[in-house]
Design an enzyme around this catalytic site. Structure first.
Site, short mmCIF file in Angstrom:
data_model
loop_
_atom_site.label_atom_id
_atom_site.label_comp_id
_atom_site.label_asym_id
_atom_site.label_seq_id
_atom_site.Cartn_x
_atom_site.Cartn_y
_atom_site.Cartn_z
N ARG A 62 1.13 -1.40 -0.28
CA ARG A 62 -0.39 -0.22 -0.12
C ARG A 62 0.52 1.57 0.25
O ARG A 62 0.18 2.30 -1.05
CB ARG A 62 -0.85 0.04 1.44
N GLU A 99 5.08 -9.40 13.78
CA GLU A 99 4.90 -9.16 16.03
C GLU A 99 5.11 -11.13 15.88
O GLU A 99 5.12 -10.91 17.18
CB GLU A 99 3.29 -9.82 15.27
#
Length: 179
Positions: A62, A99
């Site tokens: 993006r 993560e």
């Protein structure tokens, strides 16, 4: 003069994606709204007009969309920062934190020249691991990071603080609570 758009309202929130307890902030709805997309780009570039920005570095994927629009507005070049193995020419690589574990990103060795003024962009800053890796890559090539800008900040995850600790100005347009 067009009216001001609530950018947060133009962003779709998808609960429990990609896993339970996460609310995914989807900017495709903002990108699909011409007026909201225009406003977001205009707001992101406004402080940098006239500063002689050389390049916009966008993080896959993006960040490519935003980066292209920002580069056009600032008459700057665009540099993609991609996942390992996607760029065809010689690259420099940096590991970054996810993560759950790490991944690697790359930039072409000749994408930036020492001293060039660069703005880093992506749709969202969360934990900051990806953006931190991108900052290190840009600096490794000798370029100067003027700012990192994102549409969305998730302040509870600490990404902004991580970049600011590296001496990078962070600009965001919208904040959401949670993850």
């Amino acid at each position: 003069m067009s009216s001001h758009i609530d950018l947060a309202a133009a962003i779709r929130s998808i609960p429990d994606y990609p896993k339970p307890g996460i609310i995914f902030r989807d900017i495709t709805t903002l990108l699909g709204d011409a007026a909201a997309f225009r406003q977001a780009v205009d707001e992101l570039v406004k402080p940098y007009a006239g500063l002689g920005i050389d390049k916009i570095a966008g993080i896959e994927a993006r960040g490519f969309i935003l980066g292209g629009a920002l580069a056009h507005q600032l008459s700057a070049g665009f540099v993609p920062i991609r996942k390992k193995g996607k760029l065809p020419h010689q690259t420099v690589r940096m590991a970054y934190s996810l993560e759950y574990g790490t991944d690697e990103m790359e930039i072409h060795v000749d994408a930036l020249k020492p001293g060039e003024k660069v703005i880093l962009t992506d749709d969202l800053i969360a934990t900051g691991g990806t953006a931190e890796g991108a900052v290190k890559l840009i600096r490794q090539l000798g370029a100067e990071i003027v700012s990192a800008c994102f549409i969305i900040d998730l302040p509870e995850l600490g990404g902004r603080r991580k970049l600011e600790a590296l001496g990078v100005e962070v600009r965001t347009l919208v904040e959401f609570e949670g993850h």
